[in-house]
Design a protein around this motif. Structure first.
Motif, PDB file in Angstrom:
ATOM      1  N   ILE A 106       6.970   8.087  11.733  1.00 24.43           N
ATOM      2  CA  ILE A 106       7.138   9.245  12.597  1.00 24.43           C
ATOM      3  C   ILE A 106       5.815   9.455  13.327  1.00 24.43           C
ATOM      4  CG2 ILE A 106       7.686  11.702  12.748  1.00 24.43           C
ATOM      5  CD1 ILE A 106       9.219  11.454  10.170  1.00 24.43           C
ATOM      6  N   PRO A 107       5.655   8.901  14.540  1.00 22.97           N
ATOM      7  CA  PRO A 107       4.379   8.998  15.256  1.00 22.97           C
ATOM      8  C   PRO A 107       3.933  10.438  15.495  1.00 22.97           C
ATOM      9  CG  PRO A 107       5.817   7.376  16.273  1.00 22.97           C
ATOM     10  CD  PRO A 107       6.643   8.114  15.276  1.00 22.97           C
ATOM     11  N   SER A 108       4.879  11.356  15.721  1.00 23.41           N
ATOM     12  CA  SER A 108       4.522  12.754  15.939  1.00 23.41           C
ATOM     13  C   SER A 108       5.712  13.631  15.596  1.00 23.41           C
ATOM     14  CB  SER A 108       4.100  12.999  17.389  1.00 23.41           C
ATOM     15  OG  SER A 108       5.212  12.885  18.256  1.00 23.41           O
ATOM     16  N   LYS A 109       5.446  14.885  15.219  1.00 27.04           N
ATOM     17  CA  LYS A 109       6.520  15.811  14.875  1.00 27.04           C
ATOM     18  C   LYS A 109       7.378  16.130  16.098  1.00 27.04           C
ATOM     19  CE  LYS A 109       4.310  18.090  10.931  1.00 27.04           C
ATOM     20  NZ  LYS A 109       3.849  19.390  10.364  1.00 27.04           N
ATOM     21  N   SER A 110       6.744  16.185  17.284  1.00 28.88           N
ATOM     22  CA  SER A 110       7.501  16.498  18.496  1.00 28.88           C
ATOM     23  C   SER A 110       8.520  15.408  18.809  1.00 28.88           C
ATOM     24  CB  SER A 110       6.546  16.685  19.680  1.00 28.88           C
ATOM     25  OG  SER A 110       5.806  15.494  19.928  1.00 28.88           O
ATOM     26  N   GLN A 111       8.119  14.125  18.612  1.00 32.90           N
ATOM     27  CA  GLN A 111       9.056  13.031  18.847  1.00 32.90           C
ATOM     28  C   GLN A 111      10.175  13.056  17.816  1.00 32.90           C
ATOM     29  OE1 GLN A 111       7.445   9.112  19.379  1.00 32.90           O
ATOM     30  NE2 GLN A 111       5.749   9.812  20.639  1.00 32.90           N
ATOM     31  N   ALA A 112       9.818  13.371  16.569  1.00 36.08           N
ATOM     32  CA  ALA A 112      10.832  13.425  15.515  1.00 36.08           C
ATOM     33  C   ALA A 112      11.861  14.512  15.801  1.00 36.08           C
ATOM     34  CB  ALA A 112      10.160  13.670  14.167  1.00 36.08           C
TER      35      ALA A 112
ATOM     36  N   VAL B 226      -5.691   5.117   4.519  1.00 37.43           N
ATOM     37  CA  VAL B 226      -5.921   4.437   5.800  1.00 37.43           C
ATOM     38  C   VAL B 226      -5.042   4.998   6.918  1.00 37.43           C
ATOM     39  CG1 VAL B 226      -6.728   2.266   4.788  1.00 37.43           C
ATOM     40  CG2 VAL B 226      -4.268   2.630   5.128  1.00 37.43           C
ATOM     41  N   ASP B 227      -4.059   5.821   6.575  1.00 43.36           N
ATOM     42  CA  ASP B 227      -3.159   6.444   7.559  1.00 43.36           C
ATOM     43  C   ASP B 227      -3.015   7.903   7.155  1.00 43.36           C
ATOM     44  OD1 ASP B 227      -1.273   6.929   9.556  1.00 43.36           O
ATOM     45  OD2 ASP B 227       0.401   6.312   8.272  1.00 43.36           O
ATOM     46  N   PRO B 228      -3.876   8.796   7.686  1.00 45.41           N
ATOM     47  CA  PRO B 228      -3.965  10.169   7.187  1.00 45.41           C
ATOM     48  C   PRO B 228      -2.815  11.092   7.587  1.00 45.41           C
ATOM     49  CG  PRO B 228      -5.438   9.875   9.054  1.00 45.41           C
ATOM     50  CD  PRO B 228      -4.883   8.525   8.729  1.00 45.41           C
ATOM     51  N   HIS B 229      -1.868  10.631   8.390  1.00 43.41           N
ATOM     52  CA  HIS B 229      -0.748  11.478   8.782  1.00 43.41           C
ATOM     53  C   HIS B 229       0.045  11.940   7.557  1.00 43.41           C
ATOM     54  CE1 HIS B 229      -1.581   8.963  12.355  1.00 43.41           C
ATOM     55  NE2 HIS B 229      -1.179  10.008  13.054  1.00 43.41           N
ATOM     56  N   TRP B 230       0.622  13.142   7.666  1.00 44.16           N
ATOM     57  CA  TRP B 230       1.449  13.636   6.568  1.00 44.16           C
ATOM     58  C   TRP B 230       2.660  12.715   6.368  1.00 44.16           C
ATOM     59  CZ3 TRP B 230       0.612  16.859   2.762  1.00 44.16           C
ATOM     60  CH2 TRP B 230       1.698  17.309   1.983  1.00 44.16           C
ATOM     61  N   PHE B 231       3.287  12.304   7.500  1.00 41.15           N
ATOM     62  CA  PHE B 231       4.303  11.275   7.464  1.00 41.15           C
ATOM     63  C   PHE B 231       3.661   9.974   7.953  1.00 41.15           C
ATOM     64  CE2 PHE B 231       6.574  15.248   8.301  1.00 41.15           C
ATOM     65  CZ  PHE B 231       7.476  15.246   7.247  1.00 41.15           C
ATOM     66  N   ARG B 232       4.282   8.832   7.631  1.00 46.49           N
ATOM     67  CA  ARG B 232       3.730   7.556   8.072  1.00 46.49           C
ATOM     68  C   ARG B 232       3.693   7.513   9.584  1.00 46.49           C
ATOM     69  NH1 ARG B 232       5.602   2.229   9.138  1.00 46.49           N
ATOM     70  NH2 ARG B 232       7.755   2.744   8.610  1.00 46.49           N
ATOM     71  N   GLY B 233       2.512   7.314  10.151  1.00 44.19           N
ATOM     72  CA  GLY B 233       2.361   7.293  11.601  1.00 44.19           C
ATOM     73  C   GLY B 233       2.027   5.928  12.153  1.00 44.19           C
ATOM     74  N   SER B 234       1.764   4.958  11.294  1.00 43.37           N
ATOM     75  CA  SER B 234       1.406   3.602  11.731  1.00 43.37           C
ATOM     76  C   SER B 234       2.419   2.596  11.193  1.00 43.37           C
ATOM     77  CB  SER B 234       0.003   3.220  11.237  1.00 43.37           C
ATOM     78  OG  SER B 234      -0.975   4.112  11.729  1.00 43.37           O
TER      79      SER B 234
ATOM     80  N   VAL C  84       0.844  -1.210   0.000  1.00 50.13           N
ATOM     81  CA  VAL C  84       0.000   0.000   0.000  1.00 50.13           C
ATOM     82  C   VAL C  84       0.871   1.249   0.000  1.00 50.13           C
ATOM     83  CG1 VAL C  84      -1.607   1.352   1.398  1.00 50.13           C
ATOM     84  CG2 VAL C  84      -2.009  -1.089   1.055  1.00 50.13           C
ATOM     85  N   VAL C  85       1.910   1.264   0.833  1.00 49.49           N
ATOM     86  CA  VAL C  85       2.814   2.417   0.896  1.00 49.49           C
ATOM     87  C   VAL C  85       3.569   2.573  -0.421  1.00 49.49           C
ATOM     88  CG1 VAL C  85       4.868   3.354   2.027  1.00 49.49           C
ATOM     89  CG2 VAL C  85       3.045   2.325   3.395  1.00 49.49           C
ATOM     90  N   ASP C  86       4.042   1.460  -0.958  1.00 48.28           N
ATOM     91  CA  ASP C  86       4.802   1.490  -2.206  1.00 48.28           C
ATOM     92  C   ASP C  86       3.961   2.025  -3.367  1.00 48.28           C
ATOM     93  OD1 ASP C  86       7.267   0.801  -3.678  1.00 48.28           O
ATOM     94  OD2 ASP C  86       5.990  -0.657  -4.695  1.00 48.28           O
ATOM     95  N   GLN C  87       2.657   1.767  -3.327  1.00 43.82           N
ATOM     96  CA  GLN C  87       1.759   2.220  -4.391  1.00 43.82           C
ATOM     97  C   GLN C  87       1.227   3.634  -4.166  1.00 43.82           C
ATOM     98  OE1 GLN C  87      -1.236  -0.830  -4.424  1.00 43.82           O
ATOM     99  NE2 GLN C  87       0.251  -2.445  -4.920  1.00 43.82           N
ATOM    100  N   GLY C  88       1.662   4.276  -3.072  1.00 43.07           N
ATOM    101  CA  GLY C  88       1.252   5.643  -2.801  1.00 43.07           C
ATOM    102  C   GLY C  88      -0.167   5.783  -2.291  1.00 43.07           C
ATOM    103  N   GLU C  89      -0.740   4.713  -1.721  1.00 48.07           N
ATOM    104  CA  GLU C  89      -2.128   4.720  -1.256  1.00 48.07           C
ATOM    105  C   GLU C  89      -2.241   4.816   0.266  1.00 48.07           C
ATOM    106  OE1 GLU C  89      -4.592   4.852  -3.308  1.00 48.07           O
ATOM    107  OE2 GLU C  89      -3.519   4.468  -5.178  1.00 48.07           O
TER     108      GLU C  89
END
Length: 258
Positions: free
Chosen positions: A226-232, A182-190, A173-178
């Protein structure tokens, strides 16, 4: 304890590809001379964390690891030493005082240690995500209340196959850009596992085709979680001022390497 999991390690050898190099990672609960010997017989390398009271022999006198004073962000690499009352070795140690966690790291290795040793040992923490997926973030394994070892083993086999499948779906799913369906974060959060889980649920609701193949890429993860920008923002590269000490022992002591 070594006798309990030794057969499992031997079984792993039978399914590994020929010629593969194995790096065994473990925490302080597995710091055991018999395990070190077993890994040596298997031809596996290892990076295993040890406790501060582990004895280190640079000669006749043994000292606990805590004897070595480490200033903040300072690493000490001891090569060709013996450890524990059994005087097992020769092995190598990587000791560090990490900032900002203020945690002290003591890692034993069968190969000469450098700052890269801490990076290699750090890969062990990737398994924590799998524990989370097995429990509160996914299958709720502890809620099964199964007490039978045989039944629990069969259930874990089913969960392992399901984990492989869902992770495969998630990476596809990630490789296909989809991913953002199912994961609305700007960066991958799941995790890939959780993305695959949500994708299958949505596919069943939407009537989408269900993937029927399993494939995992061997390439490096190009979309780190990246679960959150603050953690990153808090993440910092490892930086140590390192000192290496090559503890060459007398010849008669070096001949007893197990």
């Amino acid at each position: 304890m070594h006798a309990t999991y030794a057969p499992l390690l031997d079984a792993v050898v039978e399914v590994l590809p020929t010629g593969v190099e194995v790096l065994f990672l473990a925490d302080r609960g597995f710091a055991d001379v018999e395990l070190f010997k077993h890994l040596h017989r298997l031809g596996w390398h290892y990076r295993i964390r040890v406790k501060s009271n582990f004895l280190v022999y640079r000669g006749q006198q043994g000292m606990p690891i805590s004897f070595y004073t480490l200033s903040t962000s300072h690493a000490l690499f001891l090569h060709q030493v013996k450890i524990t009352k059994a005087r097992y070795g020769l092995v190598h140690l990587a000791l560090a005082h990490h900032y900002p966690s203020r945690e002290r790291w003591y890692v034993v290795s069968d190969q000469p240690t450098t700052t890269e040793t801490f990076v290699e040992y750090g890969l062990r923490f990737d398994i924590e995500e799998n524990f989370l997926d097995d429990k509160s973030n996914g299958f709720q394994l502890e809620s099964s209340h199964i007490r039978s070892a045989a039944r629990l083993s069969r259930l874990c086999l089913v969960l392992a196959v399901a984990t492989l499948y869902l992770t495969s779906v998630g990476t596809a799913v990630v490789d296909q850009g989809e991913r953002r369906q199912v994961d609305p974060h700007w960066f991958r959060g799941s995790s890939y596992f959780k993305i695959g889980w949500h994708w299958i649920r949505k596919a069943l609701v939407q009537g989408w085709p269900i993937p029927t193949t399993v494939a995992l890429q061997s390439a490096l993860d190009l979309d780190p979680c990246i679960p959150s920008k603050s953690q990153a923002a808090k993440r910092q590269p490892l930086y140590f001022r390192g000192t290496t000490v090559d503890c060459v022992l007398p010849l008669e002591q070096r001949l007893s390497t197990a």
